[in-house]
Write a protein that holds these residues in place. Structure first.
Motif, PDB file in Angstrom:
ATOM      1  N   TYR A  59       0.861  -1.174   0.000  1.00 24.43           N
ATOM      2  CA  TYR A  59       0.000   0.000   0.000  1.00 24.43           C
ATOM      3  C   TYR A  59       0.903   1.231   0.000  1.00 24.43           C
ATOM      4  O   TYR A  59       1.718   1.418   0.906  1.00 24.43           O
ATOM      5  N   LYS A 146      -8.829  -2.088   2.200  1.00 23.44           N
ATOM      6  CA  LYS A 146      -8.323  -3.460   2.299  1.00 23.44           C
ATOM      7  C   LYS A 146      -9.385  -4.505   1.946  1.00 23.44           C
ATOM      8  O   LYS A 146      -9.095  -5.445   1.193  1.00 23.44           O
ATOM      9  N   HIS A 157      -2.606 -12.201   2.978  1.00 22.42           N
ATOM     10  CA  HIS A 157      -2.916 -11.301   4.092  1.00 22.42           C
ATOM     11  C   HIS A 157      -1.783 -11.218   5.102  1.00 22.42           C
ATOM     12  O   HIS A 157      -1.763 -10.303   5.934  1.00 22.42           O
ATOM     13  N   GLN A 160       1.608  -7.900   3.845  1.00 22.36           N
ATOM     14  CA  GLN A 160       1.116  -6.597   3.445  1.00 22.36           C
ATOM     15  C   GLN A 160       2.063  -5.517   3.989  1.00 22.36           C
ATOM     16  O   GLN A 160       2.491  -5.579   5.138  1.00 22.36           O
TER      17      GLN A 160
END
Length: 289
Positions: A59, A146, A157, A160
């Motif tokens: 991200y 998310k 998961h 990240q």
């Protein structure tokens, strides 16, 4: 929810003309469920099929300025992961509806509430834009973004990463302190700790308690440019000091600090991205730790 989507994964051209786009990417407009905020969401999906565990995800904050840089770095380096330490990964960039590299809205989203008298002086002497929305921005990432990414792609998961630079680096550290297991890896480049330095000292005890309640390792990298060492904010000193404090915590945290030679506040971004990719993705390389 996402209400508008622009797919830029393919480009049609005629002789001597045509817009250049990045293959395998798309852009969407997304609203937060709280705070009435609107974001440009950029996503790059690997051409390769996902591994059994799913794609790792990075991200990326300030996507208007650095999304293309990170996408191309991953695309090139992931061709030989055994050599580069970089595997194919989904890049999720969070940006704004602007044609420029930055938007003043980032001041609100990336900063903690603080009294105006405690703010650093702005270089041009003008008032700072609205600030103090970090809590709502984190809610948007955790509760809106998310889940949307998880529904659209097969992701890992447990792999990240959050990448932020400058005020984005400050926000990455805020997430680490308030919700440490939200991400496996944190990259805080040139973090603007001078905005909320006292808060980090005051919250350290609570942060340690949160670490003890969770399970699993967390990795944090703080990176600065050598030329930032002369800035009156004490950017490099603050980052180095925080890295030292985090390093002595006995909690399974992997902490790295890197000062990039001859780089300034903006020029540090490309080398920081290269180092961050290896830092975040090397565990996903076959045989990696």
């Amino acid at each position: 929810m996402i209400h508008k989507k622009m797919d830029t994964s393919a480009t049609s051209t005629t002789a001597g003309s045509g817009e250049v786009t990045i293959k395998g990417t798309e852009r969407s407009i997304m609203h937060s469920s709280t705070g009435n905020r609107e974001f440009n969401i950029f996503v790059s999906k690997p051409q390769e099929e996902p591994p059994p565990s799913g794609y790792p995800v990075i991200y990326l904050l300030d996507a208007n300025s650095v999304f293309g840089t990170m996408v191309e770095a991953v695309r090139l380096q992931s061709r030989r992961p055994e050599k580069s330490g970089v595997v194919p990964a989904i890049i999720v960039g969070i940006g704004y509806r602007t044609n420029g590299p930055f938007s003043s809205e980032r001041y609100y989203d990336f900063t903690l509430p603080v009294a105006a008298t405690e703010l650093p002086e702005r270089p041009d002497g003008s008032p700072w834009p609205a600030h103090g929305g970090a809590e709502n921005f984190l809610k948007f990432i955790e509760e809106d973004l998310k889940p949307e990414i998880g529904n659209r792609y097969k992701i890992d998961h447990d792999s990240q990463t959050l990448f932020g630079h400058s005020l984005g680096g400050l926000f990455a550290l805020y997430v680490l302190y308030t919700n440490p297991y939200a991400f496996k890896n944190y990259i805080a480049g040139s973090p603007s700790l001078h905005w909320n330095k006292n808060w980090f000292h005051e919250e350290e005890g609570t942060f340690l308690s949160r670490l003890k309640q969770g399970d699993g390792d967390i990795s944090i990298m703080l990176g600065v440019g050598e030329q930032e060492g002369t800035h009156k904010s004490g950017m490099n000193e603050n980052a180095r000091e925080l890295a030292t404090r985090l390093s002595i915590i006995e909690s399974g945290m992997n902490v790295q600090f890197k000062e990039f030679e001859e780089e300034g506040h903006l020029s540090v971004l490309p080398p920081l991205i290269n180092r961050a990719l290896r830092f975040a993705l090397h565990r996903n390389v076959p045989g990696g730790e």
